[in-house]
Design an enzyme around this catalytic site. Structure first.
Site, PDB file in Angstrom:
ATOM      1  N   CYS A 120       0.806  -1.221   0.000  1.00 57.91           N
ATOM      2  CA  CYS A 120       0.000   0.000   0.000  1.00 57.91           C
ATOM      3  C   CYS A 120       0.840   1.272   0.000  1.00 57.91           C
ATOM      4  O   CYS A 120       0.325   2.356  -0.266  1.00 57.91           O
ATOM      5  CB  CYS A 120      -0.965  -0.003   1.178  1.00 57.91           C
ATOM      6  SG  CYS A 120      -2.063  -1.447   1.221  1.00 57.91           S
ATOM      7  N   HIS A 253      -3.197   7.195   2.076  1.00 56.64           N
ATOM      8  CA  HIS A 253      -3.627   5.890   1.571  1.00 56.64           C
ATOM      9  C   HIS A 253      -5.037   5.629   2.072  1.00 56.64           C
ATOM     10  O   HIS A 253      -5.335   5.792   3.254  1.00 56.64           O
ATOM     11  CB  HIS A 253      -2.668   4.804   2.051  1.00 56.64           C
ATOM     12  CG  HIS A 253      -3.175   3.415   1.862  1.00 56.64           C
ATOM     13  ND1 HIS A 253      -3.693   2.963   0.665  1.00 56.64           N
ATOM     14  CD2 HIS A 253      -3.261   2.362   2.742  1.00 56.64           C
ATOM     15  CE1 HIS A 253      -4.071   1.707   0.808  1.00 56.64           C
ATOM     16  NE2 HIS A 253      -3.821   1.327   2.054  1.00 56.64           N
ATOM     17  N   ASN A 283     -10.142  -0.151  -0.092  1.00 57.13           N
ATOM     18  CA  ASN A 283      -8.680  -0.115  -0.055  1.00 57.13           C
ATOM     19  C   ASN A 283      -8.150  -0.751  -1.333  1.00 57.13           C
ATOM     20  O   ASN A 283      -8.252  -1.962  -1.526  1.00 57.13           O
ATOM     21  CB  ASN A 283      -8.186  -0.887   1.176  1.00 57.13           C
ATOM     22  CG  ASN A 283      -6.678  -0.851   1.333  1.00 57.13           C
ATOM     23  OD1 ASN A 283      -5.948  -0.548   0.394  1.00 57.13           O
ATOM     24  ND2 ASN A 283      -6.203  -1.195   2.515  1.00 57.13           N
TER      25      ASN A 283
END
Length: 326
Positions: A120, A253, A283
């Site tokens: 990520c 993020h 996500n």
């Protein structure tokens, strides 16, 4: 004269299939797993996510996002001299997804192309890497992409993880410029935390050894993420000799709205200066920051001359931040 790496175009792409929390809850209920729209949204801020069809790979999503970035930049694609793709879900073990993107875009100039794996944090790592190539003078136009099909590595018997992730891609074109672009960046990793967020399987003798699905200790990730994101954001600000109140937009993020809000609060930034797309995207790992960036650029929130702080944290355990002027 200093040569900066400046973003001259952004692009993004989401697979057409949009899966709401209610639809996902119904799918899980058929397997005897209980969840609900309220349960998912209250814990993550996610209302929906997009999933790719089985025959669509990360390279396909990456190409769509890249084409939009190239169009926005108004650049001849043959002028691109480096392609970096941040992904944890490549089409193949090899060749690299970046090589596939080069081929599918019809870039025939034999430019360098490689993948970068920092989960990520991948887009921030890739952006920082591209910045170094441009500042060194070795490259002038770098295509940086974050692309993921995380739906392929989800365990649909684990309601704590399978509801969180989506697929997508975001891209930027960085070009050498005399005008300020990327002002600073910082990257870190701590391998002692590998177990709290990982896909522990591997291939041996043609067989998968261990689990091929994502595993996450949510509480451990939450606690560590809020701490390191604050520190790395301040590190990037200090490197550029700037303060948080000079940041026009924070793009964290898009993992969990509570982590995102916690980071903004620690920096003293109001919620209205944070770009949030997690409610619609879920996500998307390395794709989340460039997806959010492109959305905010195209709807007019982010404008030329504004300062944007990006930060990501992911398995590894990795984290990083980049401060740039649009």
């Amino acid at each position: 004269m200093t040569s900066y790496a400046k973003i001259i175009g952004t692009g993004s792409y989401l697979p057409p299939r949009r899966v709401t929390n209610q639809e996902l809850a119904e799918q899980l209920a058929a397997k005897g797993i209980e969840t609900s729209d309220e349960w998912i949204f209250s814990r993550s801020g996610i209302a929906a996510r997009h999933w790719a069809e089985p025959d669509v790979g990360s390279s396909d999503l990456a190409v769509k996002a890249a084409e939009r970035a190239i169009e926005a930049a108004g650049i001849d694609r043959q002028a691109i001299d480096l392609i970096i793709v941040a992904t944890s879900t490549p089409d193949f073990i090899f060749p690299s997804t970046a090589s596939l993107v080069q081929q599918k875009l019809g870039i025939t100039n034999q430019c360098a192309a490689f993948d970068l794996q920092a989960v990520c944090s991948g887009f921030v790592y890739a952006l920082s890497t591209a910045d170094k190539f441009i500042r060194s003078g070795s490259h002038k136009n770098v295509l940086v992409i974050g692309a993921e099909v995380f739906s392929r590595i989800l365990d649909f018997n684990d309601r704590t993880t399978c509801v969180l992730f989506g697929d997508g891609a975001g891209a930027v074109l960085l070009s050498a410029s005399d005008e300020p672009g990327i002002l600073s960046s910082a990257m870190h990793a701590d391998g002692s935390h590998v177990d709290i967020l990982c896909v522990p399987g591997n291939i041996s003798g043609g067989n998968i050894v261990g689990s091929p699905f994502l595993h996450m200790d949510g509480q451990a990730v939450f606690k560590l993420a809020v701490t390191v994101l604050d520190k790395v954001a301040r590190e990037a600000l200090a490197a550029a000799e700037m303060s948080a109140d000079q940041v026009d937009w924070l793009i964290p993020h898009q993992a969990n709205i509570r982590i995102m809000q916690g980071t903004a609060r620690k920096l003293g930034l109001p919620a209205e200066r944070m770009v949030a797309t997690v409610h619609e995207h879920g996500n998307t790992s390395a794709a989340s920051i460039p997806l959010a960036l492109d959305e905010a650029v195209r709807d007019g929130r982010i404008r030329p001359g504004q300062n944007v702080l990006m930060e990501g944290v992911g398995g590894g355990f990795t984290w990083g931040a980049a401060l740039l002027r649009m």
